[in-house]
Design an enzyme around this catalytic site. Structure first.
Site, PDB file in Angstrom:
ATOM      1  CG  HIS A  75      -1.994  -1.085   1.082  1.00 34.50           C
ATOM      2  ND1 HIS A  75      -2.513  -1.753   2.162  1.00 34.50           N
ATOM      3  CD2 HIS A  75      -2.612  -1.603  -0.013  1.00 34.50           C
ATOM      4  CE1 HIS A  75      -3.418  -2.639   1.750  1.00 34.50           C
ATOM      5  NE2 HIS A  75      -3.491  -2.566   0.429  1.00 34.50           N
ATOM      6  CD  GLU A  78      -0.385   0.456   4.469  1.00 32.81           C
ATOM      7  OE1 GLU A  78       0.254  -0.604   4.600  1.00 32.81           O
ATOM      8  OE2 GLU A  78      -1.628   0.492   4.310  1.00 32.81           O
ATOM      9  CG  HIS A 204      -0.025  -4.094   5.212  1.00 30.62           C
ATOM     10  ND1 HIS A 204      -0.613  -3.574   4.084  1.00 30.62           N
ATOM     11  CD2 HIS A 204       0.346  -5.360   4.882  1.00 30.62           C
ATOM     12  CE1 HIS A 204      -0.612  -4.472   3.121  1.00 30.62           C
ATOM     13  NE2 HIS A 204      -0.035  -5.574   3.582  1.00 30.62           N
ATOM     14  CD  GLU A 277      -2.406  -3.474   9.049  1.00 32.83           C
ATOM     15  OE1 GLU A 277      -1.878  -2.344   8.999  1.00 32.83           O
ATOM     16  OE2 GLU A 277      -3.113  -3.939   8.131  1.00 32.83           O
TER      17      GLU A 277
END
Length: 312
Positions: A75, A78, A204, A277
């Site tokens: 992404h 990020e 992420h 994450e």
């Protein structure tokens, strides 16, 4: 298609210039190889839509050793994840000669690192010296004025099965016109298909979570996941989370996703595949923590990375 002009260092706004542009990441990877040619090799898994190399840094020498993969920046916005992969590269190369634990891991494994899975989107996100809150790739969507696909909804395991992605080309989680419609995901999948990767983390931001498959279903033991396999994911996920303070949970507990890399990695190849994450836990600072957070938030994951490598 020729790549767009490379972002310059000052394309990151003030307070963020400690982050690395694509060109700077490439230079750091080249430096790692120049300084450690006995254990490091730079290549590419393929090209992005705009023609950028999807850089691959291989750490280790010899064949027949367990293979571990770290991927970052699926992404675009990020950017902290790119720093995470760069930190892994620097730690396992610069530390090889002085840290016996690192030397042992490198000597007994082959470690692959892909710092920029989505370099076109990442470069666009910082273009003009401001953030664009861009998530997706930069390939135009056929038959639409929209740009880009969510690469982490574009993998072909359970693609589009379960309301875990969007058919709307303008949506942030648009899954693409077909599985592997994006050259970036296709190239990375081809690389994995051609190798014997045993363990994997896809980094992420944000929420500080350790996630494991499956994302497409809330069942911990859906087809392709036995109770023993689910327990292994749970036990290792909890152990890694105990080192970094993240919350461990099955991916679907956060929300349903379909067509993501972790479900594909396990469902297709039985790779012990996790999603991390990273920092922060909430929307402030969300996707854009200041560069003062790079060192504490990347080093925070050192023990978890070592735990994963030690599993194979």
């Amino acid at each position: 298609m020729a790549p767009a002009a490379s972002a310059a260092a000052n394309d990151f706004p003030s307070g963020y210039q400690g982050y690395h542009t694509y060109a700077e990441v490439t230079a750091e990877l080249q430096k790692a190889v120049a300084n450690h040619p006995d254990i490091a090799k730079l290549s590419s898994v393929g090209k992005s839509y705009e023609g950028r190399n999807l850089n691959l840094l291989t750490i280790g020498s010899g064949t027949g050793k367990p293979e571990v993969l770290f991927t970052c920046n699926q992404h675009a916005r990020e950017h902290l994840t790119t720093e995470m992969c760069l930190h892994i590269v620097q730690r396992f190369t610069d530390g090889y000669a002085t840290d016996s634990k690192i030397k042992n891991m490198v000597d007994t494994h082959t470690i692959y690192v892909v710092p920029n899975v989505n370099p076109d989107g990442s470069e666009y996100d910082i273009s003009g010296g401001r953030f664009h809150n861009w998530r997706k790739t930069r390939k135009p969507v056929p038959g639409s004025t929209a740009i880009g696909t969510d690469p982490n909804r574009n993998w072909d395991y359970q693609w589009g099965c379960c309301d875990g992605s969007s058919t709307n080309p303008s949506a942030q989680d648009y899954r693409g016109t077909a599985p592997f419609s994006e050259p970036e995901t296709r190239a990375l999948a081809d690389f994995i298909n051609a190798h014997q990767v045993k363990a994997h983390i896809d980094f992420h931001t944000y929420s500080e979570l350790v996630l494991w498959p499956f994302g497409y279903t809330t069942s911990p033991t859906a087809t392709g996941m036995t109770a023993a396999e689910a327990k292994r994911f749970q036990d290792l996920g909890k152990a890694m989370a105990a080192t970094n303070g993240y919350t461990p949970e099955q991916s679907s507990k956060l929300y349903i996703t379909d067509g993501d890399i972790n479900d594909w990695s396990w469902g297709t190849h039985k790779i012990l595949s996790f999603c991390f994450e990273m920092y922060p836990t909430g929307s402030n600072p969300g996707f854009y923590p200041k560069d003062t957070q790079i060192v504490p938030q990347t080093t925070r994951n050192d023990p978890a990375v070592d735990l994963l490598i030690g599993q194979v």
